[in-house]
Design a protein around this motif. Structure first.
Motif, PDB file in Angstrom:
ATOM      1  N   VAL A   1      21.143  -6.607 -39.549  1.00 23.38           N
ATOM      2  CA  VAL A   1      20.883  -5.352 -40.439  1.00 23.38           C
ATOM      3  C   VAL A   1      21.761  -4.554 -40.379  1.00 23.38           C
ATOM      4  O   VAL A   1      21.943  -3.343 -40.840  1.00 23.38           O
ATOM      5  CB  VAL A   1      19.576  -5.229 -40.093  1.00 23.38           C
ATOM      6  CG1 VAL A   1      18.311  -6.108 -40.392  1.00 23.38           C
ATOM      7  CG2 VAL A   1      19.098  -4.822 -38.670  1.00 23.38           C
ATOM      8  N   THR A   2      22.562  -4.425 -38.982  1.00 21.57           N
ATOM      9  CA  THR A   2      23.307  -3.368 -38.759  1.00 21.57           C
ATOM     10  C   THR A   2      24.805  -3.632 -39.776  1.00 21.57           C
ATOM     11  O   THR A   2      25.167  -2.398 -40.135  1.00 21.57           O
ATOM     12  CB  THR A   2      23.942  -3.296 -37.178  1.00 21.57           C
ATOM     13  OG1 THR A   2      22.606  -2.984 -36.644  1.00 21.57           O
ATOM     14  CG2 THR A   2      25.024  -2.091 -37.031  1.00 21.57           C
ATOM     15  N   THR A   3      25.301  -4.833 -39.501  1.00 23.24           N
ATOM     16  CA  THR A   3      26.492  -4.897 -40.411  1.00 23.24           C
ATOM     17  C   THR A   3      26.424  -5.329 -41.740  1.00 23.24           C
ATOM     18  O   THR A   3      27.388  -4.914 -42.591  1.00 23.24           O
ATOM     19  CB  THR A   3      27.513  -5.674 -39.772  1.00 23.24           C
ATOM     20  OG1 THR A   3      26.672  -7.104 -39.824  1.00 23.24           O
ATOM     21  CG2 THR A   3      27.730  -5.529 -38.310  1.00 23.24           C
ATOM     22  N   GLY A   4      25.271  -5.742 -42.136  1.00 22.65           N
ATOM     23  CA  GLY A   4      25.046  -6.241 -43.457  1.00 22.65           C
ATOM     24  C   GLY A   4      25.498  -7.649 -43.627  1.00 22.65           C
ATOM     25  O   GLY A   4      25.754  -8.020 -44.927  1.00 22.65           O
TER      26      GLY A   4
ATOM     27  N   MET B   1      11.629  -8.992 -44.856  1.00 21.18           N
ATOM     28  CA  MET B   1      12.309 -10.034 -44.296  1.00 21.18           C
ATOM     29  C   MET B   1      13.830  -9.813 -44.454  1.00 21.18           C
ATOM     30  O   MET B   1      14.422  -9.770 -45.732  1.00 21.18           O
ATOM     31  CB  MET B   1      11.861 -11.318 -45.089  1.00 21.18           C
ATOM     32  CG  MET B   1      12.600 -12.452 -44.420  1.00 21.18           C
ATOM     33  SD  MET B   1      12.235 -13.000 -42.944  1.00 21.18           S
ATOM     34  CE  MET B   1      10.553 -13.512 -42.845  1.00 21.18           C
ATOM     35  N   PRO B   2      14.559  -9.629 -43.288  1.00 23.10           N
ATOM     36  CA  PRO B   2      16.074  -9.583 -43.558  1.00 23.10           C
ATOM     37  C   PRO B   2      16.593 -10.534 -44.292  1.00 23.10           C
ATOM     38  O   PRO B   2      17.290 -10.272 -45.020  1.00 23.10           O
ATOM     39  CB  PRO B   2      16.247  -9.265 -42.134  1.00 23.10           C
ATOM     40  CG  PRO B   2      15.297  -8.826 -41.418  1.00 23.10           C
ATOM     41  CD  PRO B   2      14.065  -9.617 -41.962  1.00 23.10           C
ATOM     42  N   GLY B   3      16.403 -11.700 -43.827  1.00 19.23           N
ATOM     43  CA  GLY B   3      17.186 -12.963 -44.382  1.00 19.23           C
ATOM     44  C   GLY B   3      16.345 -14.169 -44.356  1.00 19.23           C
ATOM     45  O   GLY B   3      15.473 -14.515 -43.398  1.00 19.23           O
ATOM     46  N   LEU B   4      16.660 -15.135 -45.245  1.00 21.40           N
ATOM     47  CA  LEU B   4      16.129 -16.515 -45.261  1.00 21.40           C
ATOM     48  C   LEU B   4      17.047 -17.382 -46.012  1.00 21.40           C
ATOM     49  O   LEU B   4      17.836 -17.140 -46.730  1.00 21.40           O
ATOM     50  CB  LEU B   4      14.766 -16.290 -46.205  1.00 21.40           C
ATOM     51  CG  LEU B   4      13.888 -17.581 -46.790  1.00 21.40           C
ATOM     52  CD1 LEU B   4      12.494 -17.374 -46.608  1.00 21.40           C
ATOM     53  CD2 LEU B   4      14.436 -18.134 -47.984  1.00 21.40           C
ATOM     54  N   PHE B   5      16.917 -18.614 -45.342  1.00 26.32           N
ATOM     55  CA  PHE B   5      18.001 -19.584 -45.863  1.00 26.32           C
ATOM     56  C   PHE B   5      17.078 -20.999 -45.921  1.00 26.32           C
ATOM     57  O   PHE B   5      16.198 -21.281 -45.126  1.00 26.32           O
ATOM     58  CB  PHE B   5      19.264 -19.825 -45.121  1.00 26.32           C
ATOM     59  CG  PHE B   5      19.135 -19.802 -43.871  1.00 26.32           C
ATOM     60  CD1 PHE B   5      19.604 -20.610 -43.083  1.00 26.32           C
ATOM     61  CD2 PHE B   5      18.688 -18.624 -43.244  1.00 26.32           C
ATOM     62  CE1 PHE B   5      19.573 -20.591 -41.567  1.00 26.32           C
ATOM     63  CE2 PHE B   5      18.889 -18.413 -41.633  1.00 26.32           C
ATOM     64  CZ  PHE B   5      19.228 -19.509 -40.931  1.00 26.32           C
ATOM     65  N   ALA B   6      17.415 -21.793 -47.038  1.00 24.97           N
ATOM     66  CA  ALA B   6      16.637 -23.014 -47.077  1.00 24.97           C
ATOM     67  C   ALA B   6      17.720 -24.058 -47.633  1.00 24.97           C
ATOM     68  O   ALA B   6      18.612 -23.970 -48.428  1.00 24.97           O
ATOM     69  CB  ALA B   6      15.553 -22.961 -48.130  1.00 24.97           C
ATOM     70  N   GLU B   7      17.387 -25.290 -47.261  1.00 23.10           N
ATOM     71  CA  GLU B   7      17.803 -26.672 -47.929  1.00 23.10           C
ATOM     72  C   GLU B   7      16.881 -27.503 -48.427  1.00 23.10           C
ATOM     73  O   GLU B   7      15.996 -27.887 -47.660  1.00 23.10           O
ATOM     74  CB  GLU B   7      18.784 -27.242 -46.805  1.00 23.10           C
ATOM     75  CG  GLU B   7      19.608 -28.715 -47.573  1.00 23.10           C
ATOM     76  CD  GLU B   7      20.476 -29.315 -46.459  1.00 23.10           C
ATOM     77  OE1 GLU B   7      21.530 -29.082 -46.319  1.00 23.10           O
ATOM     78  OE2 GLU B   7      19.789 -30.263 -45.964  1.00 23.10           O
TER      79      GLU B   7
END
Length: 351
Positions: A24-27, A1-7
């Motif tokens: 995923v290319t630039t970070g 999973m490249p990224g996850l965000f939550a509230e």
């Protein structure tokens, strides 16, 4: 999973978290305030708009859809399928996606599909009437009003056409003016072009390991799902919307009670869920019930859930979809991401 965000919200307390990368290319890291394609969470917005029209007397919830859209659902089916059956997926109308995306023709058997059509239609301007015609002319997946129902985007495209018919404007404009603005949502929109304005994540689609490495589909013409799944939003907006909805401030308390009347429906993943009118519950034995909706698009996913009393809320977004690979029988295999998300949901909702 490249990224996850939550509230997560409880009363006046707010927790926001983010992990991983938006690109995923630039970070570039994900942050909790990113705008995001939230897929079928759109269905709650569309259902609320229809129920507002029911409250005003322009639509009858148990009237046949043929009364309003005789050319789109003609004959006996138009007489048998009611507006309620469209909203709770008991119409028996088939999903149009395998016809719009030929490489998905094998659905629901994902092993018999391929991702080629996803690239073919990145900038295709679909006509919702044509998509509806594919769904209506396909073999029925059930009898009108029969349960379990079968989840189908065809139902919600028809609801979009219904809104246009009775309001004299587009469904997108009505939902914007009477649901999004009524809720005071500052970062939510039903897009007219293929781009996501403002800070957002790339959206990576794996299609069960058939796209390796996963491909970015964040730039995409969303006319393939319009009033069913095209919404762009933020986690803060989603929590605000569901909080107001559950408080009876988007539709009346009587309409909310209708939205919370559930029937068994077979989801697109083949699981039987309890589904209301654009809402469904999540509950654990002996614990409080939460109401909301989940959604996916090519590459992106989200889930928003609010406790029945409105006092605790969770909204989660991910930027990779269909990460499960397939076993020898063509079924998605369990993945560690599934367990990690389930744990996150449990902690977010119940502490």
């Amino acid at each position: 999973m490249p990224g996850l965000f939550a509230e997560v919200r409880e009363g006046d307390q707010v927790w926001r978290g983010a992990a991983g990368v938006a690109d995923v290319t630039t970070g570039r890291p994900v942050t909790a305030d990113l705008r995001h394609r939230v897929g079928s969470i759109t269905k709650t917005f569309t259902a609320a708009a229809v129920l507002q029209q029911v409250e005003g007397g322009q639509i009858a919830l148990d009237a046949p859809i043929g009364r309003y859209l005789p050319n789109l659902v003609p004959g006996e089916r138009g007489d048998a399928i009611t507006v309620r059956m469209l909203i709770n997926h008991t119409s028996g109308l088939a999903e149009y996606l395998p016809y719009a995306y030929p490489s998905l023709k094998g659905l629901p058997a994902v092993a018999d599909t391929g991702p080629q059509s996803l690239d073919d239609h990145r900038f295709t301007p679909f006509d919702p009437v044509e998509l509806i015609e594919w769904g209506v002319s396909a073999p029925a997946v059930g009898t009108p009003g029969g349960t379990p129902g079968v989840y189908s985007n065809t139902n919600y495209l028809l609801l979009g056409e219904l809104l246009a018919q009775v309001t004299g404007t587009t469904a997108e404009q009505y939902i914007t003016d009477h649901v999004i603005k009524r809720a005071g949502l500052q970062a939510s929109e039903l897009p007219t072009g293929p781009y996501i304005d403002g800070p957002h994540s790339q959206l990576y689609e794996a299609w069960f390991g058939m796209i390796d490495p996963p491909r970015d589909y964040s730039v995409y013409d969303m006319s393939w799902v319009t009033s069913a799944a095209s919404l762009i939003s933020t986690l803060a907006d989603l929590n605000r919307f569901y909080g107001l909805l559950l408080a009876g401030e988007i539709v009346s308390p009587a309409s909310l009670a209708q939205m919370q009347r559930t029937v068994p429906v077979i989801s697109q993943e083949g699981k039987t869920i309890e589904y209301g009118l654009g809402l469904y519950p999540m509950e654990s034995p002996g614990k409080a019930t939460f109401w909301g909706h989940g959604g996916t698009v090519w590459g992106g996913g989200a889930l928003a859930m609010t406790r029945a009393d409105g006092l605790r809320q969770m909204a989660v977004a991910v930027n990779l979809q269909r990460w499960n690979t397939l076993d020898s029988s063509g079924m998605p295999q369990p993945h560690a991401i599934d367990g990690a998300l389930a744990t996150l949901y449990d902690v977010a909702m119940y502490g």
